[in-house]
Motif scaffolding. Structure first.
Motif, PDB file in Angstrom:
ATOM      1  N   PRO A 116       0.809  -1.224   0.000  1.00 49.83           N
ATOM      2  CA  PRO A 116       0.000   0.000   0.000  1.00 49.83           C
ATOM      3  C   PRO A 116       0.842   1.276   0.000  1.00 49.83           C
ATOM      4  N   ASP A 118      -2.321   0.954  -2.865  1.00 42.36           N
ATOM      5  CA  ASP A 118      -3.199   1.032  -1.701  1.00 42.36           C
ATOM      6  C   ASP A 118      -4.632   0.792  -2.158  1.00 42.36           C
ATOM      7  N   CYS A 119      -5.040  -0.470  -2.238  1.00 42.41           N
ATOM      8  CA  CYS A 119      -6.380  -0.796  -2.709  1.00 42.41           C
ATOM      9  C   CYS A 119      -6.817  -2.130  -2.128  1.00 42.41           C
ATOM     10  N   VAL A 120      -8.098  -2.379  -2.198  1.00 46.38           N
ATOM     11  CA  VAL A 120      -8.665  -3.628  -1.715  1.00 46.38           C
ATOM     12  C   VAL A 120      -8.361  -4.739  -2.718  1.00 46.38           C
ATOM     13  N   THR A 121      -8.137  -5.962  -2.198  1.00 44.69           N
ATOM     14  CA  THR A 121      -7.917  -7.121  -3.062  1.00 44.69           C
ATOM     15  C   THR A 121      -9.028  -8.140  -2.812  1.00 44.69           C
ATOM     16  N   ARG A 164      -4.873  -9.750   1.818  1.00 40.82           N
ATOM     17  CA  ARG A 164      -3.677  -9.183   1.176  1.00 40.82           C
ATOM     18  C   ARG A 164      -2.431  -9.718   1.876  1.00 40.82           C
ATOM     19  N   SER A 177     -12.095  -3.682 -16.220  1.00 41.95           N
ATOM     20  CA  SER A 177     -10.982  -3.580 -15.275  1.00 41.95           C
ATOM     21  C   SER A 177      -9.795  -4.457 -15.655  1.00 41.95           C
ATOM     22  N   ALA A 225      -5.665  -0.006  -8.862  1.00 47.12           N
ATOM     23  CA  ALA A 225      -6.982   0.297  -8.307  1.00 47.12           C
ATOM     24  C   ALA A 225      -8.062  -0.615  -8.872  1.00 47.12           C
ATOM     25  N   ASP A 226      -7.830  -1.180 -10.060  1.00 53.02           N
ATOM     26  CA  ASP A 226      -8.812  -2.077 -10.655  1.00 53.02           C
ATOM     27  C   ASP A 226      -8.998  -3.351  -9.833  1.00 53.02           C
ATOM     28  N   GLY A 258      -9.621  -3.385  -6.778  1.00 52.96           N
ATOM     29  CA  GLY A 258     -10.746  -3.073  -5.911  1.00 52.96           C
ATOM     30  C   GLY A 258     -12.079  -3.310  -6.600  1.00 52.96           C
ATOM     31  N   LYS A 262     -14.939  -5.833  -5.298  1.00 55.38           N
ATOM     32  CA  LYS A 262     -16.320  -5.373  -5.099  1.00 55.38           C
ATOM     33  C   LYS A 262     -17.295  -6.247  -5.854  1.00 55.38           C
TER      34      LYS A 262
END
Length: 273
Positions: free
Chosen positions: A78, A83-86, A90, A191, A226-227, A229, A233
């Protein structure tokens, strides 16, 4: 390459007897997910991988005649612009993902048995890796997605563990169906640049001589980190996708990594060096 000749402190070979090309399903693809030697910083580890180990491997033709492709993937944290959700936990404690292609298990064994591999490459692997925690998987590529054809070196690796109540065969079937479902979603196609499924080979043909800890690696090229994330989602908020995932994946036992691709030997034309 990294720590190929050792896994979980056991040497498995103590007695070694185009833009979107379709995957070679017969080829053996070895995926390693190491931690660095704890005496090294991350910059020191990547410097060694890039400026010492890669040139060393390329300088040993007795070994590289068996090695058809070699790609390093350097993980990003991050604090390093990722810095993004996986999609899964992570794994920030893993420092790289190494991909090695051989014609088959015999080619792998013959390469590792070469005296100059044993003399030069293998000792160097122990200098920069924590061999006690190495994850090593023998896989074969099994289909995927070519979404938009644009080059990218941003990659998402999802290291998957199957539900304990289904077989490896059923896992592979349900995973393929799940990927078909993902590809039908515009958010996913928007994405993803490319995706490959790497299915772990059955135990009876595993060249490492022990059951694998994981069942597959989903390898996804992204436009930006960022993709990742957006994919996470989709897999949690789209009910049909989430239910499909729950049918075959042990989410708690799986993990994700974000990395930058660094091709070393025989890189495909669509990747960026």
């Amino acid at each position: 390459m990294t720590a190929l000749a050792q896994s979980h402190c056991v040497h498995p070979f103590a007695s070694p007897d185009t833009a979107f090309a379709q995957p070679n399903r017969a080829m053996l693809k070895v995926i390693l997910v190491p931690r660095r030697n704890p005496q090294m910083t991350r910059p020191q580890f990547f410097d060694h991988l890039t400026n010492h180990h890669a040139p060393l491997v390329k300088s040993v033709p007795e070994f590289t005649r068996f090695l058809k492709r070699y790609v390093q993937n350097h993980t990003r944290l991050p604090a390093e612009g990722a810095d993004c959700v996986t999609p899964y936990r992570r794994a920030t404690d893993r420092d790289s993902v190494i991909e090695l292609w051989f014609d088959d298990a015999d080619g792998l064994h013959r390469g590792l048995a070469e005296p100059r591999y044993q003399e030069l490459i293998r000792p160097d692997e122990a200098r920069f890796n924590d061999l006690s925690s190495l994850i090593i998987l023998a896989t074969r590529e099994s289909g995927g997605l070519a979404a938009d054809g644009q080059p990218s070196d941003c990659k998402l690796f999802d290291v998957l563990k199957r539900r304990n109540d289904i077989s490896r065969e059923e896992f592979a079937v349900r995973w393929e169906r799940h990927c078909d479902l993902l590809q039908a979603r515009g958010l996913y196609r928007g994405s993803v640049r490319k995706m490959t499924r790497n299915v772990v080979v059955p135990d009876d043909v595993n060249p490492f001589g022990h059951a694998a800890d994981f069942d597959g690696v989903m390898e996804t090229w992204l436009g930006t980190f960022a993709d990742a994330g957006a994919i996470a989602k989709l897999q949690s908020e789209d009910q049909e996708v989430a239910e499909s995932l729950a049918r075959f994946v042990d989410r708690a036992g799986s993990f994700s990594l974000l990395a930058v691709e660094r091709p070393i030997i025989n890189a495909p034309a669509w990747t960026s060096a």
